[in-house]
Design an enzyme around this catalytic site. Sequence first.
Site, PDB file in Angstrom:
ATOM      1  N   TRP A  33       2.082   4.556  -5.019  1.00  0.00           N
ATOM      2  CA  TRP A  33       2.856   5.921  -4.726  1.00  0.00           C
ATOM      3  C   TRP A  33       2.434   5.762  -6.188  1.00  0.00           C
ATOM      4  O   TRP A  33       2.614   4.862  -7.434  1.00  0.00           O
ATOM      5  CB  TRP A  33       3.652   5.316  -4.470  1.00  0.00           C
ATOM      6  CG  TRP A  33       5.368   5.879  -4.797  1.00  0.00           C
ATOM      7  CD1 TRP A  33       4.893   7.535  -4.466  1.00  0.00           C
ATOM      8  CD2 TRP A  33       6.424   5.140  -5.107  1.00  0.00           C
ATOM      9  NE1 TRP A  33       6.463   7.887  -4.462  1.00  0.00           N
ATOM     10  CE2 TRP A  33       7.154   6.666  -5.269  1.00  0.00           C
ATOM     11  CE3 TRP A  33       6.872   3.668  -5.284  1.00  0.00           C
ATOM     12  CZ2 TRP A  33       8.366   6.433  -5.705  1.00  0.00           C
ATOM     13  CZ3 TRP A  33       8.170   3.842  -5.680  1.00  0.00           C
ATOM     14  CH2 TRP A  33       9.233   5.166  -5.586  1.00  0.00           C
ATOM     15  N   ASP A  57       5.836  -3.687  -0.444  1.00  0.00           N
ATOM     16  CA  ASP A  57       7.257  -2.329  -0.428  1.00  0.00           C
ATOM     17  C   ASP A  57       6.995  -1.370   1.144  1.00  0.00           C
ATOM     18  O   ASP A  57       6.238  -1.421   1.345  1.00  0.00           O
ATOM     19  CB  ASP A  57       6.894  -1.201  -1.719  1.00  0.00           C
ATOM     20  CG  ASP A  57       7.496  -0.044  -1.021  1.00  0.00           C
ATOM     21  OD1 ASP A  57       8.240   0.403  -0.583  1.00  0.00           O
ATOM     22  OD2 ASP A  57       7.057   0.476  -2.532  1.00  0.00           O
ATOM     23  N   LYS A  98      14.251   6.931   4.050  1.00  0.00           N
ATOM     24  CA  LYS A  98      13.576   8.061   5.074  1.00  0.00           C
ATOM     25  C   LYS A  98      14.069   7.298   6.476  1.00  0.00           C
ATOM     26  O   LYS A  98      14.384   8.314   7.206  1.00  0.00           O
ATOM     27  CB  LYS A  98      11.762   7.423   5.226  1.00  0.00           C
ATOM     28  CG  LYS A  98      11.548   6.647   3.442  1.00  0.00           C
ATOM     29  CD  LYS A  98      10.954   8.622   2.717  1.00  0.00           C
ATOM     30  CE  LYS A  98      10.495   8.066   1.137  1.00  0.00           C
ATOM     31  NZ  LYS A  98       9.626   9.065   0.359  1.00  0.00           N
TER      32      LYS A  98
END
Length: 398
Positions: free
Chosen positions: A130, A211, A246
Amino acid sequence: MFKHVDPYAGDPILSLNDAFQKDPRPGKINLSIGIYFEDDGRIPVLESVRRAETQIVAEGGPKPYQPIEGAANCRSAVQQLLFGAGHEAVASGRVATIQSVGSSGSLRVGADFIHRYFPASGVWVSDPTWDNHRAMFEGAGLTVHTYPYYDDATGGLRFDAMQETLRAIPKRSVVLLHACCHNPTGVDPTREQWNALIPLLRERELLPYLDLAYQGYGESIEADAWVPRAFAEAGLSFFIANSFSKSMSLYGERCGALSVVCPDAAQAALVLGQLKATVRRNYSSPPIFGGQIVARVLTDPALRALWEGEVKAMRERIVAMRKKLHAMLSVKLPGRNVDYFLTQHGMFSYTGLSQVQVERLREEFAVYILRSGRLCVAGLNSGNVEATAVAMAAVMAG
Ligand code: KET
């Protein structure tokens, strides 16, 4: 006064999303940012979340400052979600958890902590990762390196090369790992590969930083938490940043958490204290409403069951879109292998499109994907998948 200030080059994800909003073309398609959209093209408000909000608003409580570390019920619900009810690490008090400003907030708080208490440690992130990981850790004053991860040639994992690098880096280096649904590639290690990484991380005294931004988008809410549970069981000390952006479609509420799994409760108390000190000097305390929603949805049995069903439906819709796009492209580009749409996990597909092809998609067809070739499958729907396939086939063929 400010002439010496550098112009901001923009962010590869958020600036593209802004450009999409400004694009006047009616048929434009946004497959850039990591947001789950419904089949009608809108960002859903989950029914479990809507009910939790209604209850909280009806109760009409005040909005005081939260404790620096966030709400106790939210933090405890996060620990149960990550490690499972009654996990030894949680029961023995060796997990230090703070509620944070999205998981971005937790990643940065953890990075600041590492800079202070492990100043000699470098941070190793997957190649690719990311985009913001590097920026966040460098912003905290740490040096960021990469370990091999994605294999362009096979579309798989360069697991041998990854292990080789991790075996050679200095002790106490920080190793950032995506616990599920790797962003941007959608390629995750198998459980067997994770089981091989665990002793390596332990023997080399490395400090894993997990993560977990897409819990529930891989296999299931429970299965996607397998890695932190396996790490805790193996006795590793590690960081984990997790997000509700999310999984609960709560992007703008900015709710996530940072947990640090420590060898014992006394060390966890020390770590929690310094995480609080870091938060206090940055933003003082986290926002209240997102954490209230999260705690309610996770702990109320009816809302929890509703939420689990809603996450399953989001996950299944993404898989259905993967299959549709794959089928359409297979017809339009016979002989071209696009099976990666089927094998990659989570919101994203890593298409291998070049920057030139990505630009053509945007300029000629108003289809937005990231410059890296990352396509957000969760932005596809029954109304735009055909147009996406037409556009992709055109740029891939030419
Ligand atoms: N980690 C990963 C891997 C990640 O993809 C995101 C967001 C975050 C953390 C931060 O999420 P937060 O809302 O702070 O809990 N990714 C999407 C959005 C963004 O770039 O901010 C994306 O990749 O498009």
